[in-house]
Design an enzyme around this catalytic site. Structure first.
Site, short mmCIF file in Angstrom:
data_model
loop_
_atom_site.label_atom_id
_atom_site.label_comp_id
_atom_site.label_asym_id
_atom_site.label_seq_id
_atom_site.Cartn_x
_atom_site.Cartn_y
_atom_site.Cartn_z
N HIS A 201 0.80 -1.21 0.00
CA HIS A 201 0.00 0.00 0.00
C HIS A 201 0.84 1.27 0.00
O HIS A 201 0.33 2.35 -0.24
CB HIS A 201 -0.98 0.01 1.18
CG HIS A 201 -0.35 0.18 2.52
ND1 HIS A 201 -0.01 -0.88 3.33
CD2 HIS A 201 -0.02 1.27 3.21
CE1 HIS A 201 0.50 -0.43 4.46
NE2 HIS A 201 0.51 0.88 4.41
N ASP A 231 -0.02 -7.55 1.52
CA ASP A 231 0.44 -6.18 1.67
C ASP A 231 1.96 -6.07 1.62
O ASP A 231 2.58 -5.35 2.39
CB ASP A 231 -0.08 -5.55 2.97
CG ASP A 231 0.16 -4.04 3.00
OD1 ASP A 231 0.09 -3.42 1.94
OD2 ASP A 231 0.43 -3.51 4.09
N SER A 308 5.08 2.54 7.66
CA SER A 308 4.70 1.36 6.87
C SER A 308 5.84 0.87 6.00
O SER A 308 6.49 1.63 5.30
CB SER A 308 3.51 1.69 5.96
OG SER A 308 2.32 1.74 6.70
#
Length: 489
Positions: A201, A231, A308
């Site tokens: 993402h 992911d 992230s």
């Protein structure tokens, strides 16, 4: 979990939840195989247009990418760059599909996939296995998992772990900031020749990506492959010399209560290589993120937007997870939620990363080729997943499955919800046959339909028959009336 989505919003008070039930909808003209409305098998829900107001809704698991407003990525102003400076390469064509997940970063609001979530890194090689990605002549690099140090009561570093400053000094050179077209996140260097692990993402749909090393050096990166379901994504840079690859540890040997560290770029590149510390809060935690159930490591090491794709590190300085999400407050009204971050276990990530490097996508993942949603009759006698659409490229379209059928069992196992169907399906592989027990509304009977599972990668992109299906739906054709009342939405 690529056949269905769950439309789940976490309920206040815990992880347990009840799947929303929807009424059984009648098929259109009992069409044997109505084409799918999209390439991925998702629930019947209209996607929100980009830029649409979201103030009244809980945030999606993937949050908006983090990037400091004063920071300008070099490639975002190509005409202002010095003559002769190389432009960052665009994403490889045909190397996998950027997934439409929410957005990046961890901020506030329910279970969020951070477009810059928690970050962690690797620190010490106590096992004999090479740090970072191992390669042999003519082969591609792979993630190498080092052994956890054997317990030695006379060795302070084994009993208590490395000091925080030692961990930072060792791992920081292996952590990068990832600057994508829409925002920024973090990444972990897995090989000396420039392969980098991050979250899908963080780079999804990005036309250009830059990477900033711990010393501030920036260079263009190529997206080698992405995988929405886990992911994960892999980038590749072309360094002038060799990079410092991280050391990866065995995530299966983690214990709740262990020290843990996160390393990444919370808030964007101006806060690059920030380290935070805490504990391993839980292992094998099943959480629903963006309508997918994932088994993750939970930690209370501080996670913030921009982390992230970074590393979750154990007390020995080994990267044991790729941080990707956090739990925050918006989905729980005014409740204050802190210290609940999540990371993808590196043992699970290894298989995906290795395949992304070789293929650009994960091959062999089983898919029925349908979209559907949970339904239940008023008397509870029928509970299952009603088929809303069938991808015209899926073999199920010619093997007897029909739009409107309610899947109540797979290979004899009752499947009252989408998750139950997926749980049985995920034990299979592409090419396997499974038997679906379906309730067919037009006859009011149950029957068995044997279908062949597809490779999910073969169903990516637009279903070529989707447009025709939409035209048929718009021509005023009638739906059958439901033969009995059903549970509400």
């Amino acid at each position: 979990m690529d056949d269905f989505n769950n439309n789940y919003t976490p309920a206040p008070g815990g992880d347990d939840h009840t799947e929303p039930q929807q009424p059984v909808m009648e098929p259109q003209n009992e069409t044997p195989a109505q084409p799918a409305q999209g390439t991925q098998e998702t629930p019947r829900e209209e996607p929100q247009a980009s830029g649409a107001p979201r103030a009244e809704e809980p945030r999606t698991p993937y949050q908006t990418p983090v990037q400091h407003p004063a920071y300008q990525a070099p490639y975002q102003a190509p005409h202002a760059e010095p003559a002769g400076q190389p432009q960052p390469p665009k994403k490889k064509k045909g190397r996998g599909k950027g997934i439409v997940i929410g957005l990046c970063s961890v901020a506030a609001a329910c279970l969020l996939f951070a477009g810059g979530a928690v970050i962690g890194h690797i620190v010490s090689n106590n096992g004999g296995a090479p740090a970072g990605g191992g390669t042999t002549a003519g082969s591609m690099p792979t993630v190498q998992i080092s052994d956890t140090p054997e317990y030695d009561p006379d060795n302070y570093d084994v009993v208590n772990g490395l000091a925080g400053e030692e961990i930072y000094k060792k791992v920081s050179p292996s952590i990068v900031s990832v600057i994508a077209t829409g925002g920024s996140g973090s990444g972990v260097i897995m090989s000396e020749d420039g392969y980098i692990i991050t979250n899908n993402h963080v780079v999804e749909d990005a036309e250009q990506v830059m990477v900033q090393l711990s010393d501030g050096t920036q260079m263009p990166a190529e997206i080698i492959g992405t995988d929405e379901q886990t992911d994960l994504a892999v980038l590749k840079v072309e360094p002038d010399g060799t990079l410092t690859a991280a050391e990866f540890g065995n995530s299966d040997e983690l214990q709740p209560g262990e020290y843990a560290y996160a390393l990444g770029s919370p808030g964007g590149v101006q806060f690059a290589n920030t380290i935070t510390g805490g504990r391993i809060s839980a292992i094998n935690r099943d959480v629903t993120i963006n309508d997918r159930v994932m088994t993750l490591i939970q930690t209370d090491a501080s996670i913030n937007p921009g982390n992230s794709g970074g590393a979750l590190i154990n007390k020995y300085g080994q990267v044991v997870g790729i941080t990707s999400a956090k739990l925050s407050s918006n989905a729980f009204s005014e409740a204050s939620i802190e210290g609940m971050g999540f990371a993808i276990p590196i043992n699970m990530a290894k298989e995906v990363v290795d395949e992304l490097i070789v293929n650009g996508y994960v091959a062999g993942r089983p898919s029925i080729g349908i979209s559907g949603y949970n339904v239940e009759s008023a008397d509870g006698s029928i509970a299952g997943v009603q088929v809303d659409s069938i991808d015209s490229r899926a073999k199920a379209a010619d093997e007897g499955l029909q739009v409107g059928d309610v899947i109540v069992a797979v290979d004899g196992t009752p499947t009252p919800t989408m998750d139950d169907v997926n749980e049985v399906k995920e034990d299979k592989k592409a090419g396997d046959k499974i038997t679906l027990t379906v309730y067919r509304i037009s006859t009011g009977k149950r029957l068995n339909v044997t279908i062949t599972l597809m490779d999910a990668h073969d169903l990516e992109g637009e279903d070529p028959a989707a447009q025709d299906a939409q035209s048929q739906q718009d021509d005023g054709s009638q739906y059958y009336q439901s033969p009995f009342p059903f549970f509400g939405w």
